[in-house]
Motif scaffolding. Structure first.
Motif, PDB file in Angstrom:
ATOM      1  N   PHE A  70      40.717  42.832  54.659  1.00 44.45           N
ATOM      2  CA  PHE A  70      39.670  41.810  54.517  1.00 44.45           C
ATOM      3  C   PHE A  70      38.516  42.055  55.487  1.00 44.45           C
ATOM      4  CE2 PHE A  70      41.699  39.481  51.308  1.00 44.45           C
ATOM      5  CZ  PHE A  70      43.061  39.489  51.573  1.00 44.45           C
ATOM      6  N   PHE A  71      38.646  43.112  56.295  1.00 39.42           N
ATOM      7  CA  PHE A  71      37.559  43.553  57.145  1.00 39.42           C
ATOM      8  C   PHE A  71      36.465  44.226  56.316  1.00 39.42           C
ATOM      9  CE2 PHE A  71      35.444  45.172  60.788  1.00 39.42           C
ATOM     10  CZ  PHE A  71      35.182  46.525  60.589  1.00 39.42           C
ATOM     11  N   PHE A  72      36.851  44.755  55.149  1.00 35.22           N
ATOM     12  CA  PHE A  72      35.925  45.530  54.332  1.00 35.22           C
ATOM     13  C   PHE A  72      35.161  44.644  53.342  1.00 35.22           C
ATOM     14  CE2 PHE A  72      37.664  49.207  56.088  1.00 35.22           C
ATOM     15  CZ  PHE A  72      39.051  49.166  56.002  1.00 35.22           C
ATOM     16  N   ASN A  73      33.919  45.027  53.060  1.00 36.82           N
ATOM     17  CA  ASN A  73      33.163  44.321  52.043  1.00 36.82           C
ATOM     18  C   ASN A  73      33.818  44.498  50.672  1.00 36.82           C
ATOM     19  OD1 ASN A  73      30.487  45.443  53.946  1.00 36.82           O
ATOM     20  ND2 ASN A  73      30.901  43.280  53.661  1.00 36.82           N
ATOM     21  N   ASP A  74      34.263  45.704  50.410  1.00 42.59           N
ATOM     22  CA  ASP A  74      35.016  45.955  49.188  1.00 42.59           C
ATOM     23  C   ASP A  74      35.847  47.224  49.332  1.00 42.59           C
ATOM     24  OD1 ASP A  74      31.837  46.752  47.996  1.00 42.59           O
ATOM     25  OD2 ASP A  74      33.397  48.287  48.137  1.00 42.59           O
ATOM     26  N   MET A  75      36.827  47.353  48.473  1.00 42.96           N
ATOM     27  CA  MET A  75      37.652  48.554  48.384  1.00 42.96           C
ATOM     28  C   MET A  75      37.730  48.943  46.924  1.00 42.96           C
ATOM     29  SD  MET A  75      40.743  47.807  51.085  1.00 42.96           S
ATOM     30  CE  MET A  75      41.319  49.521  51.028  1.00 42.96           C
ATOM     31  N   GLY A  76      37.857  50.235  46.679  1.00 48.59           N
ATOM     32  CA  GLY A  76      37.851  50.648  45.286  1.00 48.59           C
ATOM     33  C   GLY A  76      38.526  51.979  45.039  1.00 48.59           C
ATOM     34  N   TRP A  77      38.498  52.351  43.793  1.00 49.84           N
ATOM     35  CA  TRP A  77      39.065  53.618  43.330  1.00 49.84           C
ATOM     36  C   TRP A  77      37.988  54.416  42.605  1.00 49.84           C
ATOM     37  CZ3 TRP A  77      43.877  55.169  44.650  1.00 49.84           C
ATOM     38  CH2 TRP A  77      44.777  54.185  45.106  1.00 49.84           C
ATOM     39  N   TYR A  78      37.972  55.700  42.900  1.00 46.64           N
ATOM     40  CA  TYR A  78      37.121  56.666  42.212  1.00 46.64           C
ATOM     41  C   TYR A  78      38.020  57.805  41.746  1.00 46.64           C
ATOM     42  CZ  TYR A  78      32.843  54.460  43.941  1.00 46.64           C
ATOM     43  OH  TYR A  78      31.817  53.573  44.181  1.00 46.64           O
ATOM     44  N   ARG A  79      37.514  58.615  40.850  1.00 50.71           N
ATOM     45  CA  ARG A  79      38.284  59.769  40.406  1.00 50.71           C
ATOM     46  C   ARG A  79      37.367  60.952  40.174  1.00 50.71           C
ATOM     47  NH1 ARG A  79      40.146  57.576  34.383  1.00 50.71           N
ATOM     48  NH2 ARG A  79      38.068  57.744  33.386  1.00 50.71           N
ATOM     49  N   GLN A  80      37.957  62.140  40.286  1.00 50.64           N
ATOM     50  CA  GLN A  80      37.189  63.362  40.064  1.00 50.64           C
ATOM     51  C   GLN A  80      38.043  64.361  39.307  1.00 50.64           C
ATOM     52  OE1 GLN A  80      35.550  65.140  43.642  1.00 50.64           O
ATOM     53  NE2 GLN A  80      33.974  66.188  42.449  1.00 50.64           N
ATOM     54  N   ALA A  81      37.571  64.727  38.129  1.00 46.17           N
ATOM     55  CA  ALA A  81      38.226  65.747  37.322  1.00 46.17           C
ATOM     56  C   ALA A  81      37.609  67.110  37.649  1.00 46.17           C
ATOM     57  CB  ALA A  81      38.065  65.423  35.844  1.00 46.17           C
ATOM     58  N   PRO A  82      38.329  68.190  37.397  1.00 44.24           N
ATOM     59  CA  PRO A  82      37.793  69.527  37.690  1.00 44.24           C
ATOM     60  C   PRO A  82      36.453  69.762  37.003  1.00 44.24           C
ATOM     61  CG  PRO A  82      40.121  69.661  37.183  1.00 44.24           C
ATOM     62  CD  PRO A  82      39.714  68.245  36.899  1.00 44.24           C
ATOM     63  N   GLY A  83      35.465  70.226  37.770  1.00 39.58           N
ATOM     64  CA  GLY A  83      34.158  70.529  37.219  1.00 39.58           C
ATOM     65  C   GLY A  83      33.278  69.334  36.944  1.00 39.58           C
ATOM     66  N   LYS A  84      33.741  68.146  37.340  1.00 40.91           N
ATOM     67  CA  LYS A  84      32.962  66.929  37.083  1.00 40.91           C
ATOM     68  C   LYS A  84      32.631  66.225  38.394  1.00 40.91           C
ATOM     69  CE  LYS A  84      34.667  65.990  32.426  1.00 40.91           C
ATOM     70  NZ  LYS A  84      35.240  64.959  31.518  1.00 40.91           N
TER      71      LYS A  84
END
Length: 115
Positions: free
Chosen positions: A29-43
């Motif tokens: 709760f110290f953070f403004n937000d938390m999230g998930w990202y993803r990265q596929a090969p070559g993208k």
């Protein structure tokens, strides 16, 4: 110095489910937000989902209605429940946490969905 550790990745057949976890070394709760990202090969790395300090969630259109982001403050952990996975979801998934202008990233966890 905040640390984020992801877990829960693996290989799953199309249509299957996985739950990713991201454990923070400090109170989430110290953070403004938390999230998930993803990265596929070559993208490029792309946004998947986030949850802000107030509990408001946001999703990429490609995962809406299939993925759910949640949190457990008592464990300083956020989760990403992923259902009905397909080959387009195959990527390294990264957790992040933002406070003001500072962003911290985890090391990533691989999700594999054979086509």
């Amino acid at each position: 110095h905040v640390q984020l550790v992801e877990s829960g990745g693996g290989s799953v057949q199309p249509g299957g489910s996985l739950r990713l976890s991201c454990a923070a070394s400090s109170n989430i709760f110290f953070f403004n937000d938390m999230g998930w990202y993803r990265q596929a090969p070559g993208k490029e790395r792309e946004f998947v989902a986030l949850i802000n300090v107030g509990g408001v969630t946001k999703y990429a259109d490609s995962v809406k209605d299939r993925f759910t982001i949640s949190r457990d403050g008592s464990k300083n952990t956020i989760y990403l429940q992923m259902n009905n996975l397909n080959s387009e979801d195959q990527a390294v998934y990264y957790c992040n946490a933002r406070v003001l202008s500072r962003t911290t990233w985890g090391q990533g966890t691989q999700v594999t969905v054979p086509s």
